[in-house]
Design a protein around this motif. Structure first.
Motif, mmCIF file in Angstrom:
data_model
loop_
_atom_site.group_PDB
_atom_site.id
_atom_site.type_symbol
_atom_site.label_atom_id
_atom_site.label_comp_id
_atom_site.label_asym_id
_atom_site.label_seq_id
_atom_site.Cartn_x
_atom_site.Cartn_y
_atom_site.Cartn_z
ATOM 1 N N GLU A 133 44.779 -120.770 23.334
ATOM 2 C CA GLU A 133 45.743 -121.410 22.447
ATOM 3 C C GLU A 133 45.203 -122.740 21.939
ATOM 4 O OE1 GLU A 133 49.385 -121.928 24.527
ATOM 5 O OE2 GLU A 133 49.791 -119.775 24.741
ATOM 6 N N PRO A 134 45.518 -123.116 20.692
ATOM 7 C CA PRO A 134 45.076 -124.412 20.184
ATOM 8 C C PRO A 134 45.806 -125.564 20.866
ATOM 9 C CG PRO A 134 46.528 -123.349 18.596
ATOM 10 C CD PRO A 134 46.272 -122.354 19.685
ATOM 11 N N PRO A 190 52.584 -116.829 13.267
ATOM 12 C CA PRO A 190 51.730 -117.548 14.217
ATOM 13 C C PRO A 190 51.077 -116.608 15.232
ATOM 14 C CG PRO A 190 53.882 -118.616 14.004
ATOM 15 C CD PRO A 190 53.989 -117.294 13.306
ATOM 16 N N LYS A 235 41.212 -128.184 19.392
ATOM 17 C CA LYS A 235 41.097 -127.551 20.702
ATOM 18 C C LYS A 235 40.377 -128.489 21.658
ATOM 19 C CE LYS A 235 41.455 -124.430 23.872
ATOM 20 N NZ LYS A 235 42.767 -124.119 24.465
ATOM 21 N N ARG A 253 45.259 -123.996 10.195
ATOM 22 C CA ARG A 253 45.791 -125.266 9.715
ATOM 23 C C ARG A 253 45.602 -126.382 10.742
ATOM 24 N NH1 ARG A 253 51.782 -123.300 7.567
ATOM 25 N NH2 ARG A 253 51.083 -121.858 5.927
ATOM 26 N N GLY A 283 47.797 -128.049 15.826
ATOM 27 C CA GLY A 283 47.683 -127.219 14.638
ATOM 28 C C GLY A 283 48.178 -125.810 14.903
ATOM 29 N N GLU A 284 47.904 -124.905 13.954
ATOM 30 C CA GLU A 284 48.359 -123.524 14.129
ATOM 31 C C GLU A 284 47.465 -122.558 13.372
ATOM 32 O OE1 GLU A 284 52.271 -122.907 12.574
ATOM 33 O OE2 GLU A 284 51.840 -123.827 10.646
ATOM 34 N N ILE A 285 47.514 -121.307 13.818
ATOM 35 C CA ILE A 285 46.794 -120.215 13.169
ATOM 36 C C ILE A 285 47.803 -119.127 12.833
ATOM 37 C CG2 ILE A 285 45.008 -118.451 13.430
ATOM 38 C CD1 ILE A 285 43.546 -120.330 15.308
ATOM 39 N N LEU A 286 47.827 -118.733 11.567
ATOM 40 C CA LEU A 286 48.749 -117.706 11.103
ATOM 41 C C LEU A 286 47.964 -116.493 10.635
ATOM 42 C CD1 LEU A 286 51.011 -119.967 8.818
ATOM 43 C CD2 LEU A 286 51.343 -119.458 11.244
ATOM 44 N N ASP A 332 40.418 -126.638 9.199
ATOM 45 C CA ASP A 332 41.221 -125.919 8.209
ATOM 46 C C ASP A 332 40.373 -124.827 7.577
ATOM 47 O OD1 ASP A 332 43.814 -127.506 7.991
ATOM 48 O OD2 ASP A 332 42.353 -129.094 7.595
ATOM 49 N N VAL A 346 43.603 -127.279 13.040
ATOM 50 C CA VAL A 346 43.495 -126.823 14.432
ATOM 51 C C VAL A 346 42.619 -127.764 15.252
ATOM 52 C CG1 VAL A 346 42.439 -125.032 15.879
ATOM 53 C CG2 VAL A 346 44.030 -124.409 14.067
ATOM 54 N N SER A 352 50.147 -115.698 18.743
ATOM 55 C CA SER A 352 50.711 -116.071 20.047
ATOM 56 C C SER A 352 49.989 -115.393 21.208
ATOM 57 C CB SER A 352 52.205 -115.724 20.098
ATOM 58 O OG SER A 352 52.405 -114.341 19.860
#
Length: 269
Positions: free
Chosen positions: A61-62, A73, A12, A8, A65-68, A30, A10, A75
């Motif tokens: 780590e981004p 998430p 970097k 989502r 945004g996030e990555i699931l 995305d 993201v 981590s």
């Protein structure tokens, strides 16, 4: 089909020495990866493909945004994800079996079970009978099979592959492509596979995600659906149509990436 990996928005960034502005590898990325699917990822050089794979793997780590994965998430690295890189990264002092057992040792799996699982997964990748060979006694394709077996042995849900066949000649590469599809169909793993090869992307992927030039994001996702995979798939008219479509999407991005490289070379990047 449920979503396995949810990426989502993201972003970097990397801090570069002696520069004020950060280097942005990914921006507004995305992507949904479905449970049990084989998704291939293509894009011009430097677009952030490997960076995105590292983020999914929890190796970095981004910046935003996030990555699931399964709604949770990411981590850090986890045993739910196996990674296969272009370089085999085998221990030269360990046999094929002992290389496959390495991750199981860290997991605390008993010795007898480790040996059995190693043998099973070497059989799965077509290396039955080569368990006691050392890496220097194996061909490049065989070493990459050991690396795949090692990643599969601890039974990850997700297999992340970063151009694993790029260093191989055409014949062993195509053989391993067929072997990988067979393993995927048998195990039902979720696979994210990075490649520079459009033919490889179309041949392997149920969907092909095409990335833009840097900063990378997903330009389009191409659904690949062949009536049958029997016979010489690469000679099928539909294969050529998919290949042409993916190349059309990539062509402007490759040109943009080359222009970025030119500006950096002359000191204007």
């Amino acid at each position: 089909m449920s979503v396995k990996i949810d990426i989502r928005n993201v972003r970097k960034e990397f801090r570069i020495r002696d520069t004020r502005e950060p280097f942005t590898a990914l921006a507004g990325t995305d992507l949904d990866v479905r449970e049990g699917e084989f998704l291939t990822l293509v894009g011009p050089s430097g677009c952030g493909k490997s960076t995105l794979l590292d983020l999914i793997g929890g190796l970095t780590e981004p910046s935003g945004g996030e990555i699931l994965i399964d709604g949770m998430p990411v981590s850090g690295p986890g045993l739910d994800r196996g990674v296969v890189f272009q370089q085999y990264a085998l221990f030269p002092w360990r046999t094929a079996r002992a290389n496959v057992e390495f991750g199981l040792e860290a997991k605390g799996v008993p010795r007898a079970e480790r040996a059995e699982r190693a043998r099973h997964h070497l059989d799965l990748v077509g290396l039955g009978g080569f368990e006691e060979r050392y890496p220097h006694e194996l061909s490049g394709g065989m070493r990459q099979r050991v690396a795949i077996a090692r990643s599969l042995a601890f039974d990850p849900d997700v297999l992340l592959m970063d151009e694993p066949f790029a260093a191989l000649d055409a014949q062993p590469r195509e053989s391993l492509q067929e072997e990988l599809l067979r393993i995927w169909e048998k195990t039902g793993k979720t696979v994210v596979f990075i490649t520079h090869g459009i033919d490889e992307a179309v041949y392997l992927g149920q969907r092909v995600a095409v990335m833009t030039s840097r900063p990378g994001r997903i330009k389009e996702i191409v659904e690949v659906d062949f009536d049958t995979r029997e016979g010489d798939l690469r000679a099928a008219p539909a294969f050529g149509e998919y290949r042409h479509h993916v190349w059309t999407l990539l062509r402007d991005e490759v040109a943009a990436a080359r222009e970025q490289e030119r500006k950096v070379a002359v000191g204007h990047g």
